[in-house]
Design an enzyme around this catalytic site. Structure first.
Site, PDB file in Angstrom:
ATOM      1  N   GLY A 268     -21.945   5.267   4.273  1.00 17.71           N
ATOM      2  CA  GLY A 268     -21.153   5.848   3.174  1.00 17.71           C
ATOM      3  C   GLY A 268     -21.569   5.532   1.899  1.00 17.71           C
ATOM      4  O   GLY A 268     -21.626   4.393   1.401  1.00 17.71           O
TER       5      GLY A 268
ATOM      6  N   GLY B 135     -20.060   6.434  -1.283  1.00 20.28           N
ATOM      7  CA  GLY B 135     -19.096   6.790  -2.353  1.00 20.28           C
ATOM      8  C   GLY B 135     -19.358   5.976  -3.591  1.00 20.28           C
ATOM      9  O   GLY B 135     -20.358   5.272  -3.653  1.00 20.28           O
TER      10      GLY B 135
ATOM     11  N   VAL C  67     -18.389   3.118  -4.282  1.00 23.26           N
ATOM     12  CA  VAL C  67     -18.936   1.743  -3.951  1.00 23.26           C
ATOM     13  C   VAL C  67     -20.229   1.828  -3.219  1.00 23.26           C
ATOM     14  O   VAL C  67     -21.080   1.084  -3.571  1.00 23.26           O
ATOM     15  CB  VAL C  67     -17.780   1.018  -3.250  1.00 23.26           C
ATOM     16  CG1 VAL C  67     -18.345  -0.561  -3.026  1.00 23.26           C
ATOM     17  CG2 VAL C  67     -16.453   0.669  -3.903  1.00 23.26           C
TER      18      VAL C  67
ATOM     19  N   LYS D  70       0.706  -1.166   0.053  1.00 24.19           N
ATOM     20  CA  LYS D  70      -0.033  -0.154  -0.242  1.00 24.19           C
ATOM     21  C   LYS D  70       0.848   1.240  -0.016  1.00 24.19           C
ATOM     22  O   LYS D  70       2.003   1.218   0.544  1.00 24.19           O
ATOM     23  CB  LYS D  70      -0.834  -0.008   1.210  1.00 24.19           C
ATOM     24  CG  LYS D  70      -1.987   0.843   1.173  1.00 24.19           C
ATOM     25  CD  LYS D  70      -3.268  -0.025   0.287  1.00 24.19           C
ATOM     26  CE  LYS D  70      -4.646   0.698   0.260  1.00 24.19           C
ATOM     27  NZ  LYS D  70      -5.695  -0.043  -0.574  1.00 24.19           N
TER      28      LYS D  70
END
Length: 365
Positions: free
Chosen positions: A198, A200, A202, A94
């Site tokens: 959430g 967003g 997705v 990452k």
């Protein structure tokens, strides 16, 4: 394990030093100050046992660069588990670009940060491939590509496979169906009540898919502008702080990680938790708390693997859309197996999923 770093307060070409004995078991960690942007950039390579590490690049605000380091270490370790559980020939890594608290990046500085990130990735000699994540996009990956070949998810018009949000959402949806089947004995979403935290890329896609299937939705987001989607879908709106207290069939966390704290788990009023957010557990013991309360939790690193499956396979020779769809839908099969294995062994789903990933890692060594 080695660490290459430039002390955050001043630029440097980097030196090698030993990590503390209690540091996570990462193969390499790069910490550098971007010469163009002046931002601290961290690339953590947790494992290359299965192949080149693959994981996205996150651009986010942190109080201190050490918080960004902790995030990179956690996320890269999760990527090793995710890629192994998904059956990919990829290791885990990452990258994080740290925006200091209170600062805002203009377009020029964000562009410079991506060039700096490209240089950082290139310096690792192919150990790590980056992609889009929170705060980045396919277009920004194209900027990274100016400095390194070790990047995927480029815009389609530049010969890339684009952003993986559709695939991530499809994988989470498959995990939701598998968990419904495990808990209720049916995969039918019609009439089921989902709380999505959430909205967003997705979370919004999941909301649309579940609404189309006849589900009842309660939704929330830290951005008030997302209320428009709630209105469009006929969903109830609740404040982010109260979302986990809503009585429903399933809680679907799709924002940032750490949402499942001991306090939140005690207040949950659902039968299951399945969501796209990374690192949902604030601490490992939360997995046991969920099991103790009879709440079926599908481990995030299994559920949200659709994006990385897409990025890894979409450009591979001989992999067509049908095979991609099959592999992403297969996430549901893995989620179902994790639930069954956990019940059979009397362990948490976290332990069951980690056993699956560890078996694949051990087989590669």
């Amino acid at each position: 394990m080695s660490i290459t770093h430039a002390p955050a307060p001043s630029p440097s070409n980097g030196v090698h030093a030993a990590l503390p004995a209690d540091a996570p078991d990462h193969e390499r960690v790069l910490i550098t100050r971007g010469p163009r942007s002046g931002l601290t950039i961290i690339v953590a390579v947790h494992s290359t046992a299965l192949g080149q590490a693959l994981g996205g690049a996150r651009v986010w605000h942190y109080e201190h660069w050490t918080d960004a380091l902790a995030d990179a270490l956690r996320l890269s370790q999760a990527m090793t588990l995710k890629n192994a559980a998904a059956g990919l020939a990829r290791g885990g890594g990452k990258s994080v670009v740290c925006i200091p608290a209170g600062e805002t990046l203009d377009e020029a500085r964000r562009h410079d940060a991506m060039l700096d990130l490209g240089d950082a990735v290139e310096s690792l000699g192919g150990a790590y491939m980056t992609a889009e994540d929170v705060g980045t996009s396919a277009e920004l990956m194209a900027v990274v590509h100016e400095r390194t070949e070790h990047v995927c998810g480029l815009p389609a018009e530049q010969g890339g496979v684009g952003e993986p949000a559709d695939a991530t959402a499809a994988g989470v949806h498959a995990g939701i169906l598998a968990t419904l089947d495990h808990v209720f004995g049916t995969r039918d979403v019609a009439g089921r009540h989902f709380v999505i935290a959430g909205l967003g890329q997705v979370g919004g896609r999941l909301a649309r898919a579940l609404a189309a299937g006849g589900a009842r939705l309660t939704v929330t987001d830290v951005h008030e502008g997302k209320r428009a989607l709630a209105d469009e879908l006929g969903a109830d709106w609740v404040s982010p702080a109260d979302a986990h207290r809503v009585e429903a069939d399933m809680f679907v966390p799709c924002g940032l990680g750490g949402v499942l704290t001991p306090e939140v788990v005690q207040e949950l009023r659902v039968r299951a938790v399945v969501g796209a957010a990374n690192n949902q557990l604030a601490e490992r013991d939360v997995a046991r708390m969920l099991r103790g309360r009879g709440i079926a939790w599908a481990p995030d690193f299994v559920v949200n693997a659709g994006g990385v499956v897409y990025l890894d396979l979409a450009s591979a020779p001989g992999i067509g859309q049908a095979e991609l769809d099959r592999r992403i839908a297969g996430i549901g099969d893995v989620v179902g197996a994790v639930h069954r294995d956990a019940d059979a062994a009397g362990i948490t789903t976290l332990e069951a999923a980690e056993r699956l990933a560890a078996a694949r890692l051990d087989a590669a060594r």
